[in-house]
Design a protein around this motif. Structure first.
Motif, PDB file in Angstrom:
ATOM      1  N   VAL A   1     -11.308  26.971 -99.059  1.00 39.34           N
ATOM      2  CA  VAL A   1     -12.423  26.168 -99.638  1.00 39.34           C
ATOM      3  C   VAL A   1     -13.474  26.064 -98.908  1.00 39.34           C
ATOM      4  O   VAL A   1     -12.977  25.992 -97.633  1.00 39.34           O
ATOM      5  CB  VAL A   1     -11.768  24.798 -99.762  1.00 39.34           C
ATOM      6  N   VAL A   2     -14.826  26.043 -99.113  1.00 40.55           N
ATOM      7  CA  VAL A   2     -15.809  26.014 -98.162  1.00 40.55           C
ATOM      8  C   VAL A   2     -16.838  24.862 -98.695  1.00 40.55           C
ATOM      9  O   VAL A   2     -16.878  24.374 -99.649  1.00 40.55           O
ATOM     10  CB  VAL A   2     -16.677  27.211 -98.275  1.00 40.55           C
ATOM     11  N   SER A   3     -17.613  24.610 -97.563  1.00 39.86           N
ATOM     12  CA  SER A   3     -18.505  23.304 -97.791  1.00 39.86           C
ATOM     13  C   SER A   3     -20.007  23.698 -97.700  1.00 39.86           C
ATOM     14  O   SER A   3     -20.183  24.741 -97.003  1.00 39.86           O
ATOM     15  CB  SER A   3     -18.316  22.208 -96.580  1.00 39.86           C
ATOM     16  N   HIS A   4     -20.745  23.059 -98.644  1.00 37.48           N
ATOM     17  CA  HIS A   4     -22.186  23.605 -98.701  1.00 37.48           C
ATOM     18  C   HIS A   4     -22.989  23.038 -97.432  1.00 37.48           C
ATOM     19  O   HIS A   4     -24.253  23.208 -97.283  1.00 37.48           O
ATOM     20  CB  HIS A   4     -22.786  22.863 -99.944  1.00 37.48           C
ATOM     21  N   LYS A   5     -22.254  22.090 -96.870  1.00 35.47           N
ATOM     22  CA  LYS A   5     -22.818  21.328 -95.856  1.00 35.47           C
ATOM     23  C   LYS A   5     -22.280  21.627 -94.258  1.00 35.47           C
ATOM     24  O   LYS A   5     -22.168  20.834 -93.377  1.00 35.47           O
ATOM     25  CB  LYS A   5     -22.911  19.658 -95.969  1.00 35.47           C
ATOM     26  N   GLY A   6     -21.987  23.092 -94.075  1.00 39.93           N
ATOM     27  CA  GLY A   6     -21.648  23.449 -92.855  1.00 39.93           C
ATOM     28  C   GLY A   6     -20.355  23.090 -92.673  1.00 39.93           C
ATOM     29  O   GLY A   6     -19.468  23.338 -93.884  1.00 39.93           O
TER      30      GLY A   6
ATOM     31  N   SER B   1     -18.855  15.396 -97.688  1.00 43.89           N
ATOM     32  CA  SER B   1     -18.667  14.089 -97.716  1.00 43.89           C
ATOM     33  C   SER B   1     -17.977  13.726 -99.266  1.00 43.89           C
ATOM     34  O   SER B   1     -17.361  12.711 -99.266  1.00 43.89           O
ATOM     35  CB  SER B   1     -19.939  13.247 -97.839  1.00 43.89           C
ATOM     36  N   HIS B   2     -18.241  14.650-100.103  1.00 46.19           N
ATOM     37  CA  HIS B   2     -17.847  14.546-101.401  1.00 46.19           C
ATOM     38  C   HIS B   2     -17.242  15.829-101.819  1.00 46.19           C
ATOM     39  O   HIS B   2     -17.625  16.904-101.363  1.00 46.19           O
ATOM     40  CB  HIS B   2     -18.958  14.249-102.421  1.00 46.19           C
ATOM     41  N   SER B   3     -16.319  15.986-102.915  1.00 51.84           N
ATOM     42  CA  SER B   3     -15.792  17.330-103.418  1.00 51.84           C
ATOM     43  C   SER B   3     -16.850  17.966-104.070  1.00 51.84           C
ATOM     44  O   SER B   3     -16.686  19.391-104.111  1.00 51.84           O
ATOM     45  CB  SER B   3     -14.648  16.912-104.629  1.00 51.84           C
ATOM     46  N   GLU B   4     -18.055  17.472-104.506  1.00 59.34           N
ATOM     47  CA  GLU B   4     -19.085  18.090-105.073  1.00 59.34           C
ATOM     48  C   GLU B   4     -20.034  18.986-104.017  1.00 59.34           C
ATOM     49  O   GLU B   4     -20.609  20.055-104.542  1.00 59.34           O
ATOM     50  CB  GLU B   4     -20.040  17.067-105.653  1.00 59.34           C
ATOM     51  N   GLU B   5     -19.462  18.965-102.775  1.00 58.21           N
ATOM     52  CA  GLU B   5     -20.196  19.678-101.795  1.00 58.21           C
ATOM     53  C   GLU B   5     -19.322  20.662-101.358  1.00 58.21           C
ATOM     54  O   GLU B   5     -19.627  21.410-100.390  1.00 58.21           O
ATOM     55  CB  GLU B   5     -20.529  18.997-100.801  1.00 58.21           C
ATOM     56  N   THR B   6     -18.272  21.184-102.008  1.00 60.67           N
ATOM     57  CA  THR B   6     -17.344  22.286-101.791  1.00 60.67           C
ATOM     58  C   THR B   6     -17.289  23.219-102.802  1.00 60.67           C
ATOM     59  O   THR B   6     -17.472  22.707-103.963  1.00 60.67           O
ATOM     60  CB  THR B   6     -15.751  21.483-101.414  1.00 60.67           C
ATOM     61  N   ASP B   7     -16.566  24.390-102.760  1.00 62.29           N
ATOM     62  CA  ASP B   7     -16.210  25.420-103.467  1.00 62.29           C
ATOM     63  C   ASP B   7     -15.105  26.129-103.122  1.00 62.29           C
ATOM     64  O   ASP B   7     -14.897  26.194-101.963  1.00 62.29           O
ATOM     65  CB  ASP B   7     -17.588  26.593-103.458  1.00 62.29           C
TER      66      ASP B   7
END
Length: 52
Positions: free
Chosen positions: A28-33, A37-43
């Motif tokens: 799982v990776v983060s869109h924010k580095g 803060s929220h699951s929507e910021e991950t893929d």
């Protein structure tokens, strides 16, 4: 560590019975580095489309 990983992505090669993930590992990776803060910021990078 989670013993049961849920997944509702029907066209993923690792999807089992429409509700669980059969991959050996999950990436799982983060869109924010390195923080999210929220699951929507991950893929989930583990996803691979099934030949459906």
């Amino acid at each position: 560590m989670a013993l049961d990983v849920r997944c509702e992505v029907q066209n993923c090669v690792y999807n089992r019975n429409g509700v669980s993930c059969g991959a050996d590992e999950i990436f799982v990776v983060s869109h924010k580095g390195s923080r999210a803060s929220h699951s929507e910021e991950t893929d989930c990078k583990t996803f691979k489309p099934a030949n459906v």
